[in-house]
Design a protein around this motif. Structure first.
Motif, PDB file in Angstrom:
ATOM      1  N   VAL A 319     104.725  93.911  22.742  1.00 38.51           N
ATOM      2  CA  VAL A 319     104.329  92.513  22.862  1.00 38.51           C
ATOM      3  C   VAL A 319     102.815  92.432  22.997  1.00 38.51           C
ATOM      4  O   VAL A 319     102.204  93.133  23.803  1.00 38.51           O
ATOM      5  CB  VAL A 319     104.996  91.853  24.087  1.00 38.51           C
ATOM      6  N   ILE A 320     102.203  91.569  22.183  1.00 38.76           N
ATOM      7  CA  ILE A 320     100.752  91.351  22.219  1.00 38.76           C
ATOM      8  C   ILE A 320     100.543  89.857  22.480  1.00 38.76           C
ATOM      9  O   ILE A 320     100.479  89.054  21.549  1.00 38.76           O
ATOM     10  CB  ILE A 320     100.093  91.785  20.905  1.00 38.76           C
ATOM     11  N   PRO A 321     100.439  89.471  23.763  1.00 40.20           N
ATOM     12  CA  PRO A 321     100.444  88.042  24.120  1.00 40.20           C
ATOM     13  C   PRO A 321      99.067  87.413  24.254  1.00 40.20           C
ATOM     14  O   PRO A 321      98.894  86.443  24.987  1.00 40.20           O
ATOM     15  CB  PRO A 321     101.157  88.070  25.473  1.00 40.20           C
ATOM     16  N   THR A 322      98.066  87.934  23.558  1.00 39.92           N
ATOM     17  CA  THR A 322      96.690  87.485  23.728  1.00 39.92           C
ATOM     18  C   THR A 322      96.534  85.973  23.577  1.00 39.92           C
ATOM     19  O   THR A 322      97.219  85.344  22.766  1.00 39.92           O
ATOM     20  CB  THR A 322      95.771  88.207  22.719  1.00 39.92           C
ATOM     21  N   THR A 323      95.621  85.429  24.370  1.00 37.83           N
ATOM     22  CA  THR A 323      95.340  83.994  24.289  1.00 37.83           C
ATOM     23  C   THR A 323      93.971  83.736  23.665  1.00 37.83           C
ATOM     24  O   THR A 323      93.553  82.586  23.544  1.00 37.83           O
ATOM     25  CB  THR A 323      95.379  83.350  25.691  1.00 37.83           C
ATOM     26  N   MET A 324      93.246  84.798  23.293  1.00 35.95           N
ATOM     27  CA  MET A 324      91.968  84.646  22.603  1.00 35.95           C
ATOM     28  C   MET A 324      92.163  84.927  21.113  1.00 35.95           C
ATOM     29  O   MET A 324      93.198  85.456  20.709  1.00 35.95           O
ATOM     30  CB  MET A 324      90.934  85.627  23.173  1.00 35.95           C
ATOM     31  N   GLU A 325      91.178  84.583  20.327  1.00 36.29           N
ATOM     32  CA  GLU A 325      91.260  84.814  18.881  1.00 36.29           C
ATOM     33  C   GLU A 325      90.915  86.269  18.575  1.00 36.29           C
ATOM     34  O   GLU A 325      89.754  86.614  18.335  1.00 36.29           O
ATOM     35  CB  GLU A 325      90.331  83.854  18.135  1.00 36.29           C
ATOM     36  N   GLU A 326      91.910  87.134  18.609  1.00 34.66           N
ATOM     37  CA  GLU A 326      91.691  88.526  18.239  1.00 34.66           C
ATOM     38  C   GLU A 326      91.113  88.580  16.822  1.00 34.66           C
ATOM     39  O   GLU A 326      91.540  87.835  15.936  1.00 34.66           O
ATOM     40  CB  GLU A 326      93.010  89.298  18.260  1.00 34.66           C
ATOM     41  N   THR A 327      90.156  89.480  16.620  1.00 34.69           N
ATOM     42  CA  THR A 327      89.563  89.574  15.290  1.00 34.69           C
ATOM     43  C   THR A 327      90.525  90.199  14.289  1.00 34.69           C
ATOM     44  O   THR A 327      90.603  89.785  13.136  1.00 34.69           O
ATOM     45  CB  THR A 327      88.265  90.387  15.326  1.00 34.69           C
ATOM     46  N   ALA A 328      91.279  91.221  14.736  1.00 28.40           N
ATOM     47  CA  ALA A 328      92.180  91.904  13.800  1.00 28.40           C
ATOM     48  C   ALA A 328      93.471  92.366  14.463  1.00 28.40           C
ATOM     49  O   ALA A 328      94.540  92.243  13.887  1.00 28.40           O
ATOM     50  CB  ALA A 328      91.470  93.091  13.154  1.00 28.40           C
ATOM     51  N   GLY A 329      93.396  92.920  15.648  1.00 28.77           N
ATOM     52  CA  GLY A 329      94.624  93.394  16.278  1.00 28.77           C
ATOM     53  C   GLY A 329      94.948  94.830  15.927  1.00 28.77           C
ATOM     54  O   GLY A 329      95.965  95.106  15.281  1.00 28.77           O
ATOM     55  N   LEU A 330      94.074  95.761  16.333  1.00 24.60           N
ATOM     56  CA  LEU A 330      94.317  97.174  16.057  1.00 24.60           C
ATOM     57  C   LEU A 330      95.604  97.650  16.716  1.00 24.60           C
ATOM     58  O   LEU A 330      96.337  98.470  16.155  1.00 24.60           O
ATOM     59  CB  LEU A 330      93.136  98.015  16.535  1.00 24.60           C
ATOM     60  N   ALA A 331      95.893  97.136  17.903  1.00 27.22           N
ATOM     61  CA  ALA A 331      97.127  97.532  18.602  1.00 27.22           C
ATOM     62  C   ALA A 331      98.351  97.190  17.765  1.00 27.22           C
ATOM     63  O   ALA A 331      99.315  97.960  17.716  1.00 27.22           O
ATOM     64  CB  ALA A 331      97.200  96.847  19.968  1.00 27.22           C
ATOM     65  N   ALA A 332      98.321  96.040  17.105  1.00 28.40           N
ATOM     66  CA  ALA A 332      99.443  95.655  16.243  1.00 28.40           C
ATOM     67  C   ALA A 332      99.562  96.609  15.066  1.00 28.40           C
ATOM     68  O   ALA A 332     100.669  97.040  14.702  1.00 28.40           O
ATOM     69  CB  ALA A 332      99.254  94.220  15.758  1.00 28.40           C
ATOM     70  N   ILE A 333      98.432  96.958  14.458  1.00 28.35           N
ATOM     71  CA  ILE A 333      98.452  97.884  13.318  1.00 28.35           C
ATOM     72  C   ILE A 333      99.062  99.215  13.727  1.00 28.35           C
ATOM     73  O   ILE A 333      99.896  99.784  13.007  1.00 28.35           O
ATOM     74  CB  ILE A 333      97.026  98.085  12.779  1.00 28.35           C
ATOM     75  N   GLU A 334      98.642  99.737  14.873  1.00 26.63           N
ATOM     76  CA  GLU A 334      99.135 101.042  15.334  1.00 26.63           C
ATOM     77  C   GLU A 334     100.640 101.025  15.538  1.00 26.63           C
ATOM     78  O   GLU A 334     101.344 101.975  15.160  1.00 26.63           O
ATOM     79  CB  GLU A 334      98.418 101.425  16.630  1.00 26.63           C
ATOM     80  N   GLN A 335     101.155  99.965  16.124  1.00 29.23           N
ATOM     81  CA  GLN A 335     102.597  99.908  16.393  1.00 29.23           C
ATOM     82  C   GLN A 335     103.398  99.599  15.128  1.00 29.23           C
ATOM     83  O   GLN A 335     104.507 100.117  14.951  1.00 29.23           O
ATOM     84  CB  GLN A 335     102.881  98.862  17.483  1.00 29.23           C
ATOM     85  N   MET A 336     102.860  98.785  14.253  1.00 32.35           N
ATOM     86  CA  MET A 336     103.530  98.518  12.974  1.00 32.35           C
ATOM     87  C   MET A 336     103.632  99.797  12.154  1.00 32.35           C
ATOM     88  O   MET A 336     104.647 100.058  11.507  1.00 32.35           O
ATOM     89  CB  MET A 336     102.774  97.441  12.204  1.00 32.35           C
ATOM     90  N   MET A 337     102.581 100.611  12.186  1.00 31.13           N
ATOM     91  CA  MET A 337     102.593 101.871  11.453  1.00 31.13           C
ATOM     92  C   MET A 337     103.700 102.798  11.966  1.00 31.13           C
ATOM     93  O   MET A 337     104.246 103.618  11.219  1.00 31.13           O
ATOM     94  CB  MET A 337     101.231 102.554  11.568  1.00 31.13           C
ATOM     95  N   ARG A 338     104.043 102.659  13.226  1.00 29.43           N
ATOM     96  CA  ARG A 338     105.113 103.473  13.817  1.00 29.43           C
ATOM     97  C   ARG A 338     106.490 102.860  13.610  1.00 29.43           C
ATOM     98  O   ARG A 338     107.490 103.380  14.098  1.00 29.43           O
ATOM     99  CB  ARG A 338     104.858 103.684  15.306  1.00 29.43           C
ATOM    100  N   GLY A 339     106.533 101.739  12.913  1.00 31.82           N
ATOM    101  CA  GLY A 339     107.815 101.108  12.632  1.00 31.82           C
ATOM    102  C   GLY A 339     108.396 100.349  13.801  1.00 31.82           C
ATOM    103  O   GLY A 339     109.604 100.098  13.840  1.00 31.82           O
ATOM    104  N   ARG A 340     107.543  99.955  14.737  1.00 34.95           N
ATOM    105  CA  ARG A 340     108.033  99.181  15.884  1.00 34.95           C
ATOM    106  C   ARG A 340     107.945  97.687  15.595  1.00 34.95           C
ATOM    107  O   ARG A 340     107.068  97.218  14.885  1.00 34.95           O
ATOM    108  CB  ARG A 340     107.226  99.507  17.141  1.00 34.95           C
ATOM    109  N   LEU A 341     108.847  96.958  16.192  1.00 36.87           N
ATOM    110  CA  LEU A 341     108.809  95.508  16.134  1.00 36.87           C
ATOM    111  C   LEU A 341     107.641  95.018  16.990  1.00 36.87           C
ATOM    112  O   LEU A 341     107.495  95.423  18.139  1.00 36.87           O
ATOM    113  CB  LEU A 341     110.128  94.932  16.651  1.00 36.87           C
ATOM    114  N   VAL A 342     106.823  94.158  16.431  1.00 34.49           N
ATOM    115  CA  VAL A 342     105.704  93.572  17.154  1.00 34.49           C
ATOM    116  C   VAL A 342     105.980  92.094  17.392  1.00 34.49           C
ATOM    117  O   VAL A 342     106.341  91.357  16.472  1.00 34.49           O
ATOM    118  CB  VAL A 342     104.388  93.735  16.368  1.00 34.49           C
ATOM    119  N   ILE A 343     105.831  91.681  18.639  1.00 39.28           N
ATOM    120  CA  ILE A 343     105.927  90.272  19.017  1.00 39.28           C
ATOM    121  C   ILE A 343     104.525  89.858  19.438  1.00 39.28           C
ATOM    122  O   ILE A 343     103.987  90.386  20.414  1.00 39.28           O
ATOM    123  CB  ILE A 343     106.927  90.056  20.175  1.00 39.28           C
ATOM    124  N   ALA A 344     103.902  88.925  18.721  1.00 44.51           N
ATOM    125  CA  ALA A 344     102.490  88.638  18.937  1.00 44.51           C
ATOM    126  C   ALA A 344     102.200  87.147  18.961  1.00 44.51           C
ATOM    127  O   ALA A 344     102.910  86.349  18.344  1.00 44.51           O
ATOM    128  CB  ALA A 344     101.654  89.304  17.842  1.00 44.51           C
TER     129      ALA A 344
END
Length: 429
Positions: A319-344
């Motif tokens: 889960v990536i619950p940020t309330t600011m405007e993330e520029t890209a979301g490296l954490a999301a990329i890393e977890q997506m690459m591992r085949g995990r479900l991302v809730i953002a």
């Protein structure tokens, strides 16, 4: 500021362009204020990019780039000698000036004022990669203080007094004034750069800088081309969610705990891990106790490398619950690459990165986040189906090889256009 003559620009461009044809490496200075052993998204990307550029070869097998990385982070126990490029740490202004003068091209990770100004004075080709909003916002976050709301762009709109008030809520009046005043040369120098690089279309649109290209972050495939290691049959009895990152207000971690409290009151069975640390840790611990979440929620502290891999082994959704405007979301990329479900959170570049390969919710909306988590708990097969889609998207868009190749292409374009007489870094428009 002095301008180069046409003959000077042509000679410099010819020298730079010939470094490709003569198989001589381009002297590339890559400046990053932060670098390992400091840990964060910028450090991760800069290290990966520098390694990749040092490995780029031409058709004859010769290196195309001679990379020198300059950082302001102390070395500590980190081994710079193991890296395939030269590292200079905490140089003085004169040493930085000398390094820039000896380079063909300067790439600055974030618009740090000293290298921008020195590159301009040295008449060097300048590329700026915008990992944050430092070129258009005095606090670099586009978060208005003290209310914590998304900034509509006060500095770009000329509302400088509002910027000063925002900064004054966090630092002294004098330092706030200096912070705002330094924005003027920083933005001007960014506008004069040969190329600006944005890590998402959101960043491109927010900055509205000339000569901007979108280059998504890229990482190594942690699975080596294979599939996600955890199958549905191996999944733990209680579905495990996780948050990985800093414990700071703009990351929205209290929103995630509020969502967990909603699910807990409904009697849902789940686990939640907070992997990281920061100033909000005490607040999190209080909220865990107040909402009787001790049996479901755990805080691990900062973890890296093998320790991080191990603690995330049975995690099924991040889960990536940020309330600011993330520029890209490296954490999301890393977890997506591992085949995990991302809730953002559906905000900024983060929503762009996740696309339709994850679940999104309005930022700051604990009920909506609880709804996403509830949906997964009710139908765990979503973890595998969406996870596969996430991995496909990541492998298509966010591989390190693509990131390195696109940076090399931008560098070549800048140098070759200079050779053609279009020296955009030295000429006022």
């Amino acid at each position: 500021m002095p301008h180069a003559t046409n003959s000077d620009a042509s000679l410099q461009g010819e020298s730079c362009a010939q470094s490709f044809s003569r198989a001589q490496p381009v002297a590339l200075l890559l400046y990053s204020h932060f670098f390992p052993p400091s840990f964060g998204g910028v450090e991760t990307i800069v290290l990966s990019l520098a390694k990749g550029l040092a490995e780029v070869r031409n058709s004859g097998g010769a290196a195309q780039f001679k990379v020198t990385l300059v950082a302001q982070t102390a070395k500590g126990e980190y081994s710079d000698t193991a890296l395939p490029f030269r590292v200079i740490r905490q140089p003085g202004l004169f040493q930085l000036w000398q390094l820039i003068r000896k380079s063909d091209l300067v790439h600055v990770a974030g618009p740090a004022l000293a290298p921008l100004l020195l590159a301009r004075l040295a008449r060097k080709h300048l590329v700026i990669e915008h990992h944050g909003y430092q070129a258009i916002c005095p606090n670099g976050l586009l978060v208005h203080q003290p209310d914590g709301c998304i900034c509509p762009g006060h500095f770009q709109a000329g509302r400088y007094l509002e910027c000063w008030r925002c900064r004054r809520s966090e630092i002294s009046s004098l330092r706030s004034l200096a912070s705002v005043l330094l924005m003027f040369p920083r933005l001007w120098l960014s506008r004069k750069a040969a190329a600006n690089l944005a890590n998402s279309h959101h960043v491109l649109e927010r900055h509205a800088l000339p000569r901007t290209s979108v280059l998504y972050h890229g990482i190594e495939d942690p699975l080596g081309g294979g599939s996600a290691p955890l199958s549905a049959a191996d999944a733990p009895e209680k579905l495990c969610f996780a948050y990985v990152g800093r414990f700071v207000p703009e990351k929205g971690i209290t929103v995630l705990l509020q969502a967990a409290a909603i699910l807990n009151k409904e009697g849902r069975e789940f686990k939640l891990r907070f992997v990281g640390d920061g100033p909000l840790r005490g607040t999190l611990e209080e909220m865990i106790a107040e909402n009787d979440l001790g049996s479901r929620v755990a805080i691990t502290g900062y973890l890296r490398d093998a320790h991080l891999t191990e603690v995330l082994r049975d995690v099924r959704a991040v889960v990536i619950p940020t309330t600011m405007e993330e520029t890209a979301g490296l954490a999301a990329i890393e977890q997506m690459m591992r085949g995990r479900l991302v809730i953002a959170s559906k905000i900024g570049g983060l929503a762009e990165i996740v696309g339709d390969a994850g679940l999104t919710f309005p930022p700051g909306d604990a009920s909506a986040l609880a709804g996403c988590m509830r949906e997964v708990l009710q139908d765990p097969s979503m973890v595998d189906s969406i996870g596969r889609k996430a991995r496909d998207r990541a492998c298509h868009m966010f591989l390190r090889t693509r990131m390195v190749e696109e940076h090399a292409r931008i560098y070549r374009s800048v140098l070759l256009e200079s050779h053609a007489g279009v020296d955009r870094t030295l000429t006022d428009r």
